[in-house]
Design a protein around this motif. Structure first.
Motif, mmCIF file in Angstrom:
data_model
loop_
_atom_site.group_PDB
_atom_site.id
_atom_site.type_symbol
_atom_site.label_atom_id
_atom_site.label_comp_id
_atom_site.label_asym_id
_atom_site.label_seq_id
_atom_site.Cartn_x
_atom_site.Cartn_y
_atom_site.Cartn_z
ATOM 1 N N LYS A 248 -23.336 -7.101 7.458
ATOM 2 C CA LYS A 248 -22.353 -6.522 6.498
ATOM 3 C C LYS A 248 -20.778 -7.161 5.634
ATOM 4 N N ARG A 249 -20.711 -6.588 4.582
ATOM 5 C CA ARG A 249 -19.405 -7.247 4.425
ATOM 6 C C ARG A 249 -18.545 -6.822 5.131
ATOM 7 N N LEU A 250 -17.182 -6.217 5.425
ATOM 8 C CA LEU A 250 -16.371 -5.434 5.479
ATOM 9 C C LEU A 250 -16.786 -3.704 4.609
ATOM 10 N N LYS A 251 -15.857 -4.566 3.117
ATOM 11 C CA LYS A 251 -15.837 -3.389 1.366
ATOM 12 C C LYS A 251 -16.766 -2.763 1.350
ATOM 13 N N PHE A 252 -18.318 -3.211 2.170
ATOM 14 C CA PHE A 252 -18.806 -1.946 2.040
ATOM 15 C C PHE A 252 -19.591 -0.867 2.903
ATOM 16 N N LEU A 253 -18.024 -0.844 3.310
ATOM 17 C CA LEU A 253 -18.408 -0.230 4.746
ATOM 18 C C LEU A 253 -17.056 0.676 4.484
ATOM 19 N N MET A 254 -15.867 0.547 3.350
ATOM 20 C CA MET A 254 -14.311 0.979 3.962
ATOM 21 C C MET A 254 -14.018 1.069 2.104
ATOM 22 N N GLU A 255 -12.712 1.855 1.984
ATOM 23 C CA GLU A 255 -12.319 1.337 0.622
ATOM 24 C C GLU A 255 -10.621 0.358 1.094
ATOM 25 N N THR A 256 -10.082 -0.166 -0.112
ATOM 26 C CA THR A 256 -8.477 -0.698 0.731
ATOM 27 C C THR A 256 -7.821 -0.414 0.540
ATOM 28 N N ASN A 257 -6.601 0.417 0.851
ATOM 29 C CA ASN A 257 -5.560 0.219 0.345
ATOM 30 C C ASN A 257 -5.210 2.112 -1.026
ATOM 31 N N PRO A 258 -6.314 2.592 0.289
ATOM 32 C CA PRO A 258 -6.476 4.088 -0.635
ATOM 33 C C PRO A 258 -5.592 4.523 -1.864
ATOM 34 N N SER A 259 -4.961 5.038 -3.262
ATOM 35 C CA SER A 259 -4.179 5.179 -4.461
ATOM 36 C C SER A 259 -3.829 6.333 -3.510
ATOM 37 N N VAL A 297 9.732 8.478 -0.881
ATOM 38 C CA VAL A 297 8.865 7.186 -0.551
ATOM 39 C C VAL A 297 7.266 6.959 -1.028
ATOM 40 N N PHE A 298 7.882 7.650 -2.170
ATOM 41 C CA PHE A 298 5.756 7.674 -2.902
ATOM 42 C C PHE A 298 6.707 6.144 -3.389
ATOM 43 N N ASN A 299 7.644 5.566 -4.429
ATOM 44 C CA ASN A 299 7.574 4.365 -4.630
ATOM 45 C C ASN A 299 8.057 3.115 -3.475
ATOM 46 N N GLY A 300 7.152 2.776 -3.055
ATOM 47 C CA GLY A 300 7.768 0.733 -2.513
ATOM 48 C C GLY A 300 7.545 1.395 -1.692
ATOM 49 N N TYR A 301 6.277 2.264 -0.853
ATOM 50 C CA TYR A 301 5.531 1.978 0.680
ATOM 51 C C TYR A 301 4.322 2.492 0.668
ATOM 52 N N THR A 302 3.758 1.909 1.947
ATOM 53 C CA THR A 302 2.407 1.616 1.613
ATOM 54 C C THR A 302 1.872 3.296 1.805
ATOM 55 N N VAL A 333 -0.054 13.466 6.068
ATOM 56 C CA VAL A 333 0.104 12.194 5.098
ATOM 57 C C VAL A 333 1.425 11.506 5.305
ATOM 58 N N GLY A 334 1.320 10.367 5.149
ATOM 59 C CA GLY A 334 1.963 8.969 5.751
ATOM 60 C C GLY A 334 2.426 7.765 4.862
ATOM 61 N N PHE A 335 3.890 7.320 4.954
ATOM 62 C CA PHE A 335 3.793 6.623 4.368
ATOM 63 C C PHE A 335 4.897 5.040 5.173
ATOM 64 N N GLY A 336 4.586 3.672 5.027
ATOM 65 C CA GLY A 336 4.845 3.223 5.861
ATOM 66 C C GLY A 336 5.696 1.851 5.137
ATOM 67 N N THR A 337 5.806 0.665 6.014
ATOM 68 C CA THR A 337 6.199 -0.646 5.638
ATOM 69 C C THR A 337 5.139 -0.629 4.805
ATOM 70 N N THR A 338 5.336 -1.659 3.491
ATOM 71 C CA THR A 338 4.387 -2.517 2.884
ATOM 72 C C THR A 338 3.940 -3.901 3.273
ATOM 73 N N GLU A 339 4.182 -4.198 4.895
ATOM 74 C CA GLU A 339 3.579 -5.033 5.488
ATOM 75 C C GLU A 339 2.309 -4.483 5.702
ATOM 76 N N LEU A 340 1.680 -2.867 5.808
ATOM 77 C CA LEU A 340 0.435 -2.609 6.900
ATOM 78 C C LEU A 340 -0.836 -2.576 5.368
ATOM 79 N N THR A 341 -1.864 -3.324 6.479
ATOM 80 C CA THR A 341 -3.417 -3.102 4.921
ATOM 81 C C THR A 341 -3.330 -1.798 5.584
ATOM 82 N N VAL A 342 -4.800 -1.482 4.470
ATOM 83 C CA VAL A 342 -5.052 0.761 4.849
ATOM 84 C C VAL A 342 -6.491 0.450 4.995
ATOM 85 N N PHE A 343 -7.261 0.700 5.381
ATOM 86 C CA PHE A 343 -8.696 0.825 5.401
ATOM 87 C C PHE A 343 -9.089 2.397 5.427
#
Length: 658
Positions: A248-259, A297-302, A333-343
């Motif tokens: 399987k492709r991982l995109k069918f198992l997860m959501e990338t960078n939830p809103s 942190v709402f704007n400008g962070y992951t 709830v957490g926010f962090g560096t924009t250099e993180l990708t979240v799944f």
């Protein structure tokens, strides 16, 4: 080396320093050296001569300045070149820091070259070598008391600075010049040995990290059961996968960078966890000690929440394995560096912990590196790489089994790695305490010091502890091809006598190949083999019965026994093992024999000369000792004296057992 007695010390006028030897003097630094604060910056100006700069980071990260370092090029005036040209023996310290406890980090100039200058934010100290040895001054500034005092003398609020006036007026404790050199030489030798041990332990941690990743990779690509039926995956690098798994492709198992709109209705002063990149570990750990208000942190962070999986996407953090399964967030709830990708995993298709293991597996990190875009240190892995990554995926139930089995194995590695880190920390603390003890005169390191004699035991052990020690020696000496029965006995002898350990119940005799206790070694071999900790092989020898030991897998599962029984002496035991790391049986025989003969004479209340020790060996030991030349015995004796590996008259005389 010996600890000075209280009657050899005197109080100083400096409350922060305490006692020093009575023969030591105290003077301000300005009367012993030239102190200058460098103003040579990194800019290049037309018409000035090209130079190289030893900058702040060169000093901060290197104990010694040598020509092997890569220095920055700049320009400087003739006046600055004359004033700040580095000379061998100079000491440089940092004079600015964001923290008072990180002030005045010193380095020593061992090598230099033409037009290598001291750079900005640094102080250059050039000692008058007729009264103050530069290497001694460097070690003095490394000591805890001086580092703390420099911090107190610095000024600032968000950034601290140490003024030249404060530096010039610091009081320096001055031993006689020969003793300064002895201290410097002693600390060079000791710190080099400690640093070598630390390096080996750090290399072991790296190997454990590699083993961890290999274990995880196997688990998520093949499973942990080697007997299951397999099938071709259709993916070249993956080859076969378990028959029941599905590609399987991982995109069918997860959501990338939830809103982050999921939390947009929360109040602005809502506290959330904040995660900068430096608090994301390389083995799944997170440091969640920082919180911020949502509105900041709402704007400008992951954005992420508990049970999300995060991966560092920027180089070199991605290649180094930074990423984690998110847990224990403030208010979830957490926010962090924009250099993180979240799944965010779909729990019906993949468990959060299993997805995390996929993201840190070797294929993801290796293949992902080839998909990076950008230049230099700004390369990143695109989100669609993760989404389109194909892998065999087991059922949820099988994922649970794999996770449970994997946790057991990873926990063992974690405990092992933790113990090694603790050992490294102890070595660093010992290194620091040794420097402080030497430069404050608490220990006497002069070559001609009076021999410290003591028959008082430092430690008492049981028979069990004796077997645990022997097992640890066997494990640590596996890289020496000459290690076997003879060398093991010599090491046990030296640990018992040199570290003054009571409870071995030994009875060493003067055998042809050195001090030997046949009953002791037979007992050790019998018990270690009986308990399944070692295998023993005999080899043919015309002189004696030599045996080779091989630790079993069980032996490596029992390291905690050694830590419990011998952890307090671990560093000193390792010092003794280091003597034998590259030794052969004859060299081991020579070292142990000299030590035993010297110790026997001390037991008789004699303080022997070199000739008396050698005569004792050649005339009163065993005739075979004369097969080794007196010149070789003398060379080894002087080596032992130089290394300060001296006996104290502890234990029973080998004469009595002969």
């Amino acid at each position: 080396m010996r600890y000075r007695k209280s009657e050899e010390l005197k109080e100083t006028d400096l409350e922060w320093f305490g006692e020093v030897p009575k023969s030591w003097d105290i003077r301000k630094l300005k009367f012993l050296s030239n102190v200058n604060s460098s103003n040579v910056n990194k800019k290049s100006k037309e018409g000035e001569e090209v130079v190289e700069l030893c900058n702040y980071t060169d000093v901060y990260y290197n104990e010694f300045i040598t020509n092997e370092l890569d220095f920055m090029k700049a320009t400087a005036s003739d006046k600055d070149i004359e004033r700040f040209q580095l000379v061998e023996g100079d000491v440089i310290i940092t004079k600015d820091s964001e923290s008072q406890d990180d002030m005045a980090v010193p380095t020593f100039v061992e090598e230099t070259k033409e037009n290598l200058l001291c750079g900005y934010h640094l102080a250059l100290i050039r000692s008058d070598e007729k009264v103050l040895n530069g290497k001694y001054l460097f070690r003095l500034f490394q000591s805890k008391k001086y580092r703390e005092e420099f911090g107190i003398r610095s000024n600032g609020i968000t950034r601290y600075g140490l003024g030249v006036h404060e530096l010039k007026n610091i009081s320096i404790h001055i031993p006689p010049l020969p003793e300064q050199r002895s201290i410097a030489t002693f600390l060079d030798r000791k710190t080099e040995a400690i640093d070598g041990l630390i390096q080996k332990k750090e290399q072991l941690i790296e190997r454990l990290k590699e083993k961890r990743q290999a274990l995880i990779t196997r688990a998520v690509t093949k499973g942990l059961d080697p007997d299951v039926p397999m099938k071709d995956s259709g993916i070249e690098w993956l080859a076969e996968i378990p028959e029941e798994w599905e590609i399987k492709r991982l995109k069918f198992l997860m959501e990338t960078n939830p809103s982050k709109q999921e939390v947009s209705d929360l109040p602005g002063n809502f506290e959330v966890s904040f995660l900068p990149m430096e608090k994301v570990g390389e083995t799944g750990e997170l440091t969640l000690d920082e919180t911020k208000q949502l509105k900041k942190v709402f704007n400008g962070y992951t954005y992420f929440t508990n049970e999300d999986v995060t991966v560092a996407k920027i180089t070199p953090c991605f290649e180094n394995g930074k990423g984690a399964l998110i847990k224990d967030l403030e208010n979830e709830v957490g926010f962090g560096t924009t250099e993180l990708t979240v799944f965010r995993p779909n729990p019906q298709k993949v468990l959060p912990e299993y997805l995390y293991y996929i993201t840190i597996s070797y294929p993801i990190r290796k293949i992902g590196k080839s998909f990076m875009y950008g230049a230099g240190g700004q390369k990143r892995v695109p989100d669609d790489f993760f989404e389109n990554f194909q892998l065999g995926i087991p059922s949820i139930e099988k994922q649970k089994e794999i996770i449970n089995d994997l946790k057991i194995e990873l926990e063992r590695l974690f405990i092992f790695r933790k113990k090694i880190r603790e050992q490294i920390q102890k070595l660093k603390e010992y290194r620091q305490s040794l420097i402080s003890a030497a430069v404050t005169g608490k220990i006497d390191v002069r070559a001609n010091q009076e021999l410290a004699i003591s028959d008082e035991p430092r430690k008492e052990i049981s028979s069990w502890d004796k077997f645990v020690l022997a097992l640890e020696i066997i494990k640590r000496m596996q890289n020496n091809q000459h290690f076997g029965r003879i060398m093991l006995v010599k090491i046990l002898f030296l640990i018992e006598y040199h570290l003054r350990v009571k409870g071995f119940n030994s009875n060493y005799k003067r055998w042809d190949h050195g001090p030997f206790d046949n009953q002791l070694i037979n007992s050790v071999e019998y018990n270690l083999k009986k308990d399944g900790w070692i295998d023993i092989d005999s080899i043919e020898s015309s002189d004696y019965d030599q045996k080779i030991y091989t630790p079993t897998g069980k032996a490596y599962e029992k390291s905690h026994y050694f830590n419990n029984s011998w952890g307090d002496l671990d560093d000193e035991i390792q010092d003794i093992l280091n003597i034998f790391n590259n030794a052969n049986s004859t060299q081991a025989e020579i070292i142990a024999t000299i030590y035993a003969a010297y110790n026997d004479l001390l037991i008789e209340k004699k303080e022997p000369s070199e000739d008396e020790v050698l005569d004792e060996i050649l005339n009163n030991w065993h005739p075979n000792k004369k097969k080794i030349s007196r010149k070789r015995w003398k060379s080894a004796y002087r080596w032992i004296k130089e290394k300060e590996f001296l006996p104290t008259g502890f234990g029973n005389s080998t004469k009595e057992a002969a």
